[in-house]
Scaffold this motif. Structure first.
Motif, PDB file in Angstrom:
ATOM      1  N   LEU A 147       0.812  -1.223   0.000  1.00 36.93           N
ATOM      2  CA  LEU A 147       0.000   0.000   0.000  1.00 36.93           C
ATOM      3  C   LEU A 147       0.842   1.268   0.000  1.00 36.93           C
ATOM      4  CD1 LEU A 147      -2.747  -0.909   2.657  1.00 36.93           C
ATOM      5  CD2 LEU A 147      -3.101  -0.611   0.203  1.00 36.93           C
ATOM      6  N   GLY A 148       2.132   1.129   0.089  1.00 35.70           N
ATOM      7  CA  GLY A 148       3.006   2.301   0.175  1.00 35.70           C
ATOM      8  C   GLY A 148       2.805   3.079   1.469  1.00 35.70           C
ATOM      9  N   ALA A 149       2.475   2.388   2.547  1.00 40.21           N
ATOM     10  CA  ALA A 149       2.269   3.058   3.841  1.00 40.21           C
ATOM     11  C   ALA A 149       3.599   3.528   4.405  1.00 40.21           C
ATOM     12  CB  ALA A 149       1.612   2.081   4.810  1.00 40.21           C
ATOM     13  N   SER A 150       3.553   4.510   5.338  1.00 43.16           N
ATOM     14  CA  SER A 150       4.835   5.005   5.836  1.00 43.16           C
ATOM     15  C   SER A 150       5.497   4.062   6.834  1.00 43.16           C
ATOM     16  CB  SER A 150       4.724   6.426   6.390  1.00 43.16           C
ATOM     17  OG  SER A 150       3.509   6.645   7.006  1.00 43.16           O
ATOM     18  N   CYS A 151       4.752   3.479   7.766  1.00 43.96           N
ATOM     19  CA  CYS A 151       5.384   2.474   8.630  1.00 43.96           C
ATOM     20  C   CYS A 151       4.358   1.691   9.439  1.00 43.96           C
ATOM     21  CB  CYS A 151       6.436   3.102   9.554  1.00 43.96           C
ATOM     22  SG  CYS A 151       5.752   4.054  10.888  1.00 43.96           S
ATOM     23  N   VAL A 152       4.851   0.645  10.118  1.00 45.54           N
ATOM     24  CA  VAL A 152       4.016  -0.182  10.987  1.00 45.54           C
ATOM     25  C   VAL A 152       4.567  -0.062  12.404  1.00 45.54           C
ATOM     26  CG1 VAL A 152       3.448  -2.579  11.573  1.00 45.54           C
ATOM     27  CG2 VAL A 152       3.371  -1.844   9.189  1.00 45.54           C
ATOM     28  N   GLN A 153       3.658   0.166  13.361  1.00 47.32           N
ATOM     29  CA  GLN A 153       4.102   0.222  14.760  1.00 47.32           C
ATOM     30  C   GLN A 153       3.356  -0.838  15.557  1.00 47.32           C
ATOM     31  OE1 GLN A 153       3.058   4.199  15.839  1.00 47.32           O
ATOM     32  NE2 GLN A 153       4.969   5.076  15.052  1.00 47.32           N
ATOM     33  N   GLY A 154       4.032  -1.403  16.538  1.00 48.51           N
ATOM     34  CA  GLY A 154       3.366  -2.416  17.367  1.00 48.51           C
ATOM     35  C   GLY A 154       3.554  -2.104  18.840  1.00 48.51           C
ATOM     36  N   ASN A 155       2.585  -2.488  19.647  1.00 46.49           N
ATOM     37  CA  ASN A 155       2.706  -2.294  21.089  1.00 46.49           C
ATOM     38  C   ASN A 155       2.194  -3.543  21.804  1.00 46.49           C
ATOM     39  OD1 ASN A 155       2.693  -1.499  23.721  1.00 46.49           O
ATOM     40  ND2 ASN A 155       1.686   0.462  23.369  1.00 46.49           N
ATOM     41  N   GLU A 156       3.137  -4.209  22.482  1.00 49.19           N
ATOM     42  CA  GLU A 156       2.772  -5.461  23.146  1.00 49.19           C
ATOM     43  C   GLU A 156       2.486  -5.273  24.634  1.00 49.19           C
ATOM     44  OE1 GLU A 156       4.499  -9.454  21.898  1.00 49.19           O
ATOM     45  OE2 GLU A 156       6.118  -8.029  21.504  1.00 49.19           O
ATOM     46  N   SER A 157       2.591  -4.029  25.126  1.00 51.03           N
ATOM     47  CA  SER A 157       2.343  -3.881  26.570  1.00 51.03           C
ATOM     48  C   SER A 157       1.110  -3.028  26.831  1.00 51.03           C
ATOM     49  CB  SER A 157       3.571  -3.324  27.269  1.00 51.03           C
ATOM     50  OG  SER A 157       3.955  -2.128  26.644  1.00 51.03           O
ATOM     51  N   ILE A 158       0.017  -3.477  26.248  1.00 48.96           N
ATOM     52  CA  ILE A 158      -1.255  -2.807  26.500  1.00 48.96           C
ATOM     53  C   ILE A 158      -2.185  -3.761  27.240  1.00 48.96           C
ATOM     54  CG2 ILE A 158      -1.146  -1.296  24.486  1.00 48.96           C
ATOM     55  CD1 ILE A 158      -3.176  -3.339  23.166  1.00 48.96           C
ATOM     56  N   ALA A 159      -3.241  -3.231  27.781  1.00 42.10           N
ATOM     57  CA  ALA A 159      -4.273  -4.068  28.401  1.00 42.10           C
ATOM     58  C   ALA A 159      -5.612  -3.402  28.146  1.00 42.10           C
ATOM     59  CB  ALA A 159      -4.023  -4.197  29.898  1.00 42.10           C
ATOM     60  N   LYS A 160      -6.633  -4.218  28.081  1.00 39.78           N
ATOM     61  CA  LYS A 160      -7.971  -3.685  27.852  1.00 39.78           C
ATOM     62  C   LYS A 160      -8.779  -3.808  29.133  1.00 39.78           C
ATOM     63  CE  LYS A 160     -10.972  -6.032  25.404  1.00 39.78           C
ATOM     64  NZ  LYS A 160     -11.676  -6.639  24.267  1.00 39.78           N
ATOM     65  N   VAL A 161      -9.399  -2.715  29.542  1.00 45.64           N
ATOM     66  CA  VAL A 161     -10.246  -2.719  30.738  1.00 45.64           C
ATOM     67  C   VAL A 161     -11.655  -2.367  30.297  1.00 45.64           C
ATOM     68  CG1 VAL A 161     -10.645  -1.689  33.004  1.00 45.64           C
ATOM     69  CG2 VAL A 161      -8.312  -1.925  32.139  1.00 45.64           C
ATOM     70  N   SER A 162     -12.632  -3.147  30.763  1.00 48.61           N
ATOM     71  CA  SER A 162     -14.005  -2.927  30.321  1.00 48.61           C
ATOM     72  C   SER A 162     -14.957  -2.889  31.496  1.00 48.61           C
ATOM     73  CB  SER A 162     -14.460  -4.067  29.405  1.00 48.61           C
ATOM     74  OG  SER A 162     -13.516  -4.328  28.409  1.00 48.61           O
ATOM     75  N   ILE A 163     -15.916  -1.979  31.427  1.00 48.78           N
ATOM     76  CA  ILE A 163     -17.015  -2.047  32.393  1.00 48.78           C
ATOM     77  C   ILE A 163     -18.224  -2.639  31.676  1.00 48.78           C
ATOM     78  CG2 ILE A 163     -16.169  -0.159  33.852  1.00 48.78           C
ATOM     79  CD1 ILE A 163     -18.156   1.693  32.567  1.00 48.78           C
ATOM     80  N   VAL A 164     -18.939  -3.499  32.385  1.00 47.49           N
ATOM     81  CA  VAL A 164     -20.023  -4.274  31.780  1.00 47.49           C
ATOM     82  C   VAL A 164     -21.307  -4.059  32.578  1.00 47.49           C
ATOM     83  CG1 VAL A 164     -20.850  -6.622  31.329  1.00 47.49           C
ATOM     84  CG2 VAL A 164     -18.429  -6.073  31.020  1.00 47.49           C
ATOM     85  N   GLY A 165     -22.410  -3.908  31.892  1.00 47.56           N
ATOM     86  CA  GLY A 165     -23.686  -3.832  32.617  1.00 47.56           C
ATOM     87  C   GLY A 165     -24.864  -3.701  31.669  1.00 47.56           C
ATOM     88  N   VAL A 166     -25.854  -4.574  31.846  1.00 44.05           N
ATOM     89  CA  VAL A 166     -27.023  -4.484  30.973  1.00 44.05           C
ATOM     90  C   VAL A 166     -27.814  -3.211  31.256  1.00 44.05           C
ATOM     91  CG1 VAL A 166     -27.372  -6.940  30.500  1.00 44.05           C
ATOM     92  CG2 VAL A 166     -28.327  -5.963  32.575  1.00 44.05           C
ATOM     93  N   GLY A 167     -27.588  -2.615  32.433  1.00 43.19           N
ATOM     94  CA  GLY A 167     -28.377  -1.428  32.793  1.00 43.19           C
ATOM     95  C   GLY A 167     -27.812  -0.122  32.253  1.00 43.19           C
ATOM     96  N   MET A 168     -26.677  -0.146  31.556  1.00 43.22           N
ATOM     97  CA  MET A 168     -26.023   1.136  31.269  1.00 43.22           C
ATOM     98  C   MET A 168     -26.280   1.707  29.883  1.00 43.22           C
ATOM     99  SD  MET A 168     -22.121  -0.049  31.208  1.00 43.22           S
ATOM    100  CE  MET A 168     -21.172  -0.264  29.754  1.00 43.22           C
ATOM    101  N   TRP A 169     -27.037   0.978  29.064  1.00 39.50           N
ATOM    102  CA  TRP A 169     -27.137   1.374  27.668  1.00 39.50           C
ATOM    103  C   TRP A 169     -27.754   2.752  27.462  1.00 39.50           C
ATOM    104  CZ3 TRP A 169     -32.019   1.995  25.438  1.00 39.50           C
ATOM    105  CH2 TRP A 169     -33.084   1.516  26.196  1.00 39.50           C
ATOM    106  N   ASN A 170     -28.656   3.176  28.354  1.00 35.22           N
ATOM    107  CA  ASN A 170     -29.242   4.506  28.144  1.00 35.22           C
ATOM    108  C   ASN A 170     -28.784   5.514  29.203  1.00 35.22           C
ATOM    109  OD1 ASN A 170     -30.559   3.443  30.232  1.00 35.22           O
ATOM    110  ND2 ASN A 170     -32.648   3.793  29.491  1.00 35.22           N
ATOM    111  N   HIS A 171     -27.607   5.275  29.742  1.00 42.14           N
ATOM    112  CA  HIS A 171     -27.060   6.216  30.737  1.00 42.14           C
ATOM    113  C   HIS A 171     -25.710   6.756  30.280  1.00 42.14           C
ATOM    114  CE1 HIS A 171     -29.835   5.699  34.183  1.00 42.14           C
ATOM    115  NE2 HIS A 171     -30.071   4.534  33.589  1.00 42.14           N
TER     116      HIS A 171
END
Ligand code: ADP
Ligand code: ASP
Ligand code: MG
Length: 413
Positions: free
Chosen positions: A328-352
């Motif tokens: 694709l002629g892109a300028s470069c590729v970067q990678g990050n292996e020290s990330i983490a994903k944090v999620s809050i979950v709740g069926v009650g939160m969709w309209n708040h």
């Protein structure tokens, strides 16, 4: 008289003493007049040890042979548990995935169960035996041994329970139920006596490893009564519930996290339709799952494109992306292996909308930068630097007062 499937995880069968304790628990259930099918994991640490050996010989070892290797962990445990059961006067027979005839597709390392022949298990039950089945493994149509992905014994247990119509599938582990978040990270986490199937599915898919995601999917599809309990102590554990509105649906019911993620960014790709498909095509052809995807249009006809993958797939994904970058002629590729994903979950939160605001404010106040954000009706996920993971989990658990019963929790805002 009921039919139970009881699954015991790695720590629960981590030593001969633990295996003897499991045998006693199974014997007790039998003594109450119930039929029992047991599914076991490898002894704790064993799957990692086996993977480490393959890795030392060849980091790119064929996945077929890696599956032959790592499936042996469970074979050891079924034999030891069957020996312990027979020894304590509880007739038992061990069965590998192949002997049970757990059929899977050929996606080595993350195979999906396609079908289970119930006849071999039923015959042993009819003969009065406890059947001890090796979790995590199956066989494909070419007779090759396959494995179901890390934590896959949960899925074996639920799939077997569905196939034989068990009255309950009991997942015995080293915590006494499903908590508002991992109690090893947040000691103030609260055990839930019930959790809705939807919440459990979301928690599992976002990294709460107490149940493998596919086991929850299976349970939902076949409405398998599913309970998580401790193999170390007696108690009710947590029951997964189906259908029906919750009386007291909290806005946020839990926090999940996943350390096993890595991000990849391809910078300066042409900003035109089909580019996203060109970038992700080779990744999906290689059977690599992509999680979050973000594209930033830069306004000069180019764009940056970021996505996250399982950390185990990072090396392969990066190599594929580098060749796409050249095309694709892109300028470069970067990678990050020290990330983490944090999620809050709740069926009650969709309209708040206040829930998102609270989450972002709390992370900001703790100096935690959000690298990526994704939302759905029942969850908000952010990617942060791995070193902030525990701080993020604890401060969000506090902010949403998850240590308290739902009636006492403040509204997000
Ligand atoms: P097993 O070997 O029995 O399969 P796992 O280690 O796979 O056990 O899963 C149990 C672990 O899941 C617990 O020890 C705990 O650290 C972790 N965990 C993560 N999130 C949660 C949660 N919300 N509730 C309970 N345990 C959780
Ligand atoms: N032994 C396998 C693993 O460690 C499967 C399991 O424990 O569920 O992932
Ligand atoms: Mg597990």
């Amino acid at each position: 008289m009921a039919l139970y499937v009881q699954k015991y995880g790695g720590t629960s069968v981590g030593s001969l003493e633990r295996i003897a304790a499991v045998a006693e628990r199974v014997k007790l259930t039998r003594a109450q007049g119930h039929d029992v099918v047991v599914v076991v994991s490898a002894m704790s640490g064993e799957t990692n040890r086996l993977l480490g050996m393959a890795q030392q010989l060849d980091p790119d070892a064929t996945r077929r042979e890696v599956d032959v290797l790592i499936s042996t962990g469970e074979q050891v445990t079924i034999a030891l548990l069957a020996i312990a059961l027979n020894q304590c006067g509880c007739p038992a027979v061990s069965m590998t995935g192949d002997q049970v005839r757990i059929h899977t597709d050929s996606a080595h390392g993350k195979a999906r169960i396609t079908h289970i022949d119930t006849e071999p298990v039923r015959a042993q039950l009819a003969a009065g035996k406890v059947v001890v089945i090796a979790g995590f493994q199956g066989r494909d149509e070419h007779n090759a041994i396959t494995t179901l992905g890390r934590g896959g014994s949960d899925t074996t247990a639920v799939a077997v329970a569905a196939a034989i119509g068990a009255d309950e599938c009991q997942i015995f582990t080293d915590v006494d139920g499903v908590y508002t978040t991992d109690p090893r990270i947040e000691p103030k986490a609260r055990r839930l006596s019930t959790i809705t199937f939807e919440e459990m599915l979301e928690m599992a898919s976002l990294g709460a490893k107490v149940l493998q995601i596919r086991s929850v999917e299976f349970a939902g599809k076949y409405r398998v009564p599913l309970r998580v309990l401790s193999s170390f102590a007696d108690g009710e554990g947590t029951l997964i519930t189906y259908g029906g509105e919750r009386m007291e649906a909290p806005l946020v019911s839990g926090i999940a996290f996943n350390r096993n993620e890595a991000s990849l960014t391809i910078l300066g790709v042409p900003d035109r339709p089909t580019v996203a498909a060109q970038i992700l095509g080779p990744i999906s052809d290689a059977n690599i799952d992509v999680d979050m995807i973000v594209q930033n249009t830069l306004g000069d006809g180019s764009a940056d494109f970021t996505f996250t993958v399982n950390r185990d797939d990072f090396r392969r994904a990066r190599a594929l992306l580098e060749s796409t970058a050249t095309e694709l002629g892109a300028s470069c590729v970067q990678g990050n292996e020290s990330i983490a994903k944090v999620s809050i979950v709740g069926v009650g939160m969709w309209n708040h909308p206040g829930v998102a605001r609270t989450m972002f404010r709390v992370l900001g106040e703790h100096g935690i930068n959000m690298q990526l954000i994704s939302t759905s009706e029942i969850k908000i996920s952010v990617v942060v630097d791995e070193k902030y993971l525990e701080l993020a989990v604890r401060s969000l658990h506090d902010a949403f007062a998850l240590d308290r019963e739902p009636q006492e929790q403040p509204m997000g805002g």
